[in-house]
Scaffold this motif. Structure first.
Motif, PDB file in Angstrom:
ATOM      1  N   HIS A   2       0.882  -0.871  -0.062  1.00 63.43           N
ATOM      2  CA  HIS A   2       0.071  -0.170  -0.039  1.00 63.43           C
ATOM      3  C   HIS A   2       0.822   1.333   0.128  1.00 63.43           C
ATOM      4  O   HIS A   2       2.071   1.484   0.499  1.00 63.43           O
ATOM      5  N   SER A   3       0.247   2.318  -0.627  1.00 63.30           N
ATOM      6  CA  SER A   3       1.147   3.427  -0.872  1.00 63.30           C
ATOM      7  C   SER A   3       1.360   4.535   0.419  1.00 63.30           C
ATOM      8  O   SER A   3       2.132   5.343   0.629  1.00 63.30           O
ATOM      9  N   MET A   4       0.246   4.081   1.352  1.00 65.12           N
ATOM     10  CA  MET A   4       0.336   4.936   2.658  1.00 65.12           C
ATOM     11  C   MET A   4       0.378   3.924   3.680  1.00 65.12           C
ATOM     12  O   MET A   4      -0.183   2.710   3.761  1.00 65.12           O
ATOM     13  N   THR A   5       0.968   4.539   4.797  1.00 63.99           N
ATOM     14  CA  THR A   5       1.134   3.760   6.134  1.00 63.99           C
ATOM     15  C   THR A   5      -0.398   4.006   6.701  1.00 63.99           C
ATOM     16  O   THR A   5      -1.247   4.681   6.463  1.00 63.99           O
ATOM     17  N   ASN A   6      -0.810   3.124   7.677  1.00 63.62           N
ATOM     18  CA  ASN A   6      -1.817   2.936   8.775  1.00 63.62           C
ATOM     19  C   ASN A   6      -2.064   4.497   9.313  1.00 63.62           C
ATOM     20  O   ASN A   6      -3.043   5.084   9.234  1.00 63.62           O
ATOM     21  N   LYS A  46      -1.316  -5.987  10.210  1.00 64.89           N
ATOM     22  CA  LYS A  46      -2.207  -5.711   8.795  1.00 64.89           C
ATOM     23  C   LYS A  46      -2.328  -4.174   8.628  1.00 64.89           C
ATOM     24  O   LYS A  46      -2.393  -3.360   9.353  1.00 64.89           O
ATOM     25  N   HIS A  47      -2.605  -4.246   7.314  1.00 65.74           N
ATOM     26  CA  HIS A  47      -2.930  -2.529   6.913  1.00 65.74           C
ATOM     27  C   HIS A  47      -4.620  -2.655   6.986  1.00 65.74           C
ATOM     28  O   HIS A  47      -5.392  -3.397   6.520  1.00 65.74           O
ATOM     29  N   LEU A  48      -4.911  -1.213   7.275  1.00 67.32           N
ATOM     30  CA  LEU A  48      -6.425  -1.222   7.390  1.00 67.32           C
ATOM     31  C   LEU A  48      -6.989  -1.172   5.969  1.00 67.32           C
ATOM     32  O   LEU A  48      -8.069  -1.602   5.862  1.00 67.32           O
ATOM     33  N   LEU A  49      -6.439  -1.010   4.686  1.00 65.60           N
ATOM     34  CA  LEU A  49      -6.954  -1.455   3.465  1.00 65.60           C
ATOM     35  C   LEU A  49      -7.203  -2.784   3.134  1.00 65.60           C
ATOM     36  O   LEU A  49      -7.768  -3.224   2.334  1.00 65.60           O
ATOM     37  N   ASP A  50      -6.789  -3.632   4.337  1.00 68.33           N
ATOM     38  CA  ASP A  50      -7.005  -5.239   4.017  1.00 68.33           C
ATOM     39  C   ASP A  50      -7.996  -5.636   4.943  1.00 68.33           C
ATOM     40  O   ASP A  50      -8.521  -6.673   4.678  1.00 68.33           O
TER      41      ASP A  50
END
Length: 310
Positions: A2-6, A46-50
């Protein structure tokens, strides 16, 4: 990848909420629920976009069954997640809002009940003997309770009152509510009496402390603006000291204002305006209508409920 961090994604979302004039309290609650998600054992690292439907369901079950939070708290948590997903969908960071089929398990109704008028009169008339050591502080707390009940104020609104917000000549008070919505509330006779007494004590505290006036209405003996949580705790203690059981927190005064005003006026729109609610649905939650008023409202409003038809 992902391009941004959480952290960057959360900050971008919070900045958008500020642009929407969401209250600081709402923004903090929303932020809290997303941080809670990141702390969940099944979502750590995990990443929020997941986020997907399964993770949200696990979050709901964990908060309800493991953390044993109330239905109201769970609703707040899920509301924040829903807002976050809606934002991500608008920005096309995700393709679907996975919130649509997540159900809330209602375990209880934790809203405070209105205080009976007679009970409230006994508390605010303050006929119990005062402890000389805490006399002035109790008179401050009584003034706070009178003003909160007189205007149906939230604790945050009560805490934020400045001297410049008060007009003693018109018996009005300027209040800044949620979403930076400003409204005018009224001070009744009893509230004015309690306020006048408190202002004399307040001046003495400022003078004795030798500090510059902070400008806020409610202060501590040190002359500084009293902490919001402490003001709320003092008012709660004042209400519970009555001895008639657990009659609720300071928010019960706002519910009492709403119910008592509606039961007298039968005008829910006016009560909505006085409470500073954006939606009528919010006002309906606050109102406990007594049985007689309900019957009278029905008779007055329904075209075929009157005894004598023209």
């Amino acid at each position: 990848m992902h391009s941004m961090t959480n952290e960057e994604l959360i900050q971008e979302w919070l900045d958008s909420l500020k642009l929407e004039n969401k209250s600081d309290m709402t923004i903090n609650e929303y932020k809290k629920c997303i941080l809670l998600m990141l702390e969940m054992p099944f979502f750590k690292g995990k990443h929020l976009l997941d986020l997907n439907r399964e993770y949200i369901s696990l979050f709901r079950l964990h908060r309800a069954d493991v953390d044993a939070v109330s239905a109201r708290t769970l609703n707040k948590n899920l509301s924040g997640i829903k807002n976050f997903l809606s934002y991500c969908l608008r920005r096309k960071y995700i393709l679907e809002n996975f919130f649509t089929d997540i159900q809330v398990k209602y375990k209880n109704n934790s809203l405070p009940r209105p205080i009976a008028v007679d009970t409230l009169n006994e508390i605010l008339d303050n006929k119990a003997p005062l402890n000389p050591k805490y006399n002035n502080q109790k008179l401050r707390d009584l003034a706070a309770a009178e003003i909160a009940y007189s205007g149906g104020l939230r604790i945050s609104e009560l805490h934020a009152i400045k001297l410049s917000d008060i007009s003693l000549s018109t018996l009005q008070l300027k209040v800044l509510g949620k979403g930076n919505r400003e409204r005018i509330v009224f001070l009744g006779k009893k509230a004015l009496e309690a306020l006048s007494t408190w202002l004399l004590i307040r001046n003495k505290w400022i003078s004795k402390a030798g500090v510059e006036d902070c400008g806020y209405l409610f202060i501590a003996p040190s002359g500084k603006h009293i902490a919001k949580n402490h003001l709320g705790a003092c008012m709660t203690a004042l209400l519970k000291a009555h001895g008639s059981g657990n009659i609720g927190s300071t928010h019960a005064l706002r519910h009492s204002f709403a119910s008592h005003m509606y039961n007298k006026t039968k005008d829910i729109r006016s009560v909505q305006e006085m409470l500073g609610h954006k939606s009528l649905a919010s006002t309906q939650v606050y109102i406990l209508v007594d049985h007689e008023t309900l019957i009278e409202s029905y008779k007055d409003a329904h075209p075929r409920a009157r005894a004598n038809q023209d």
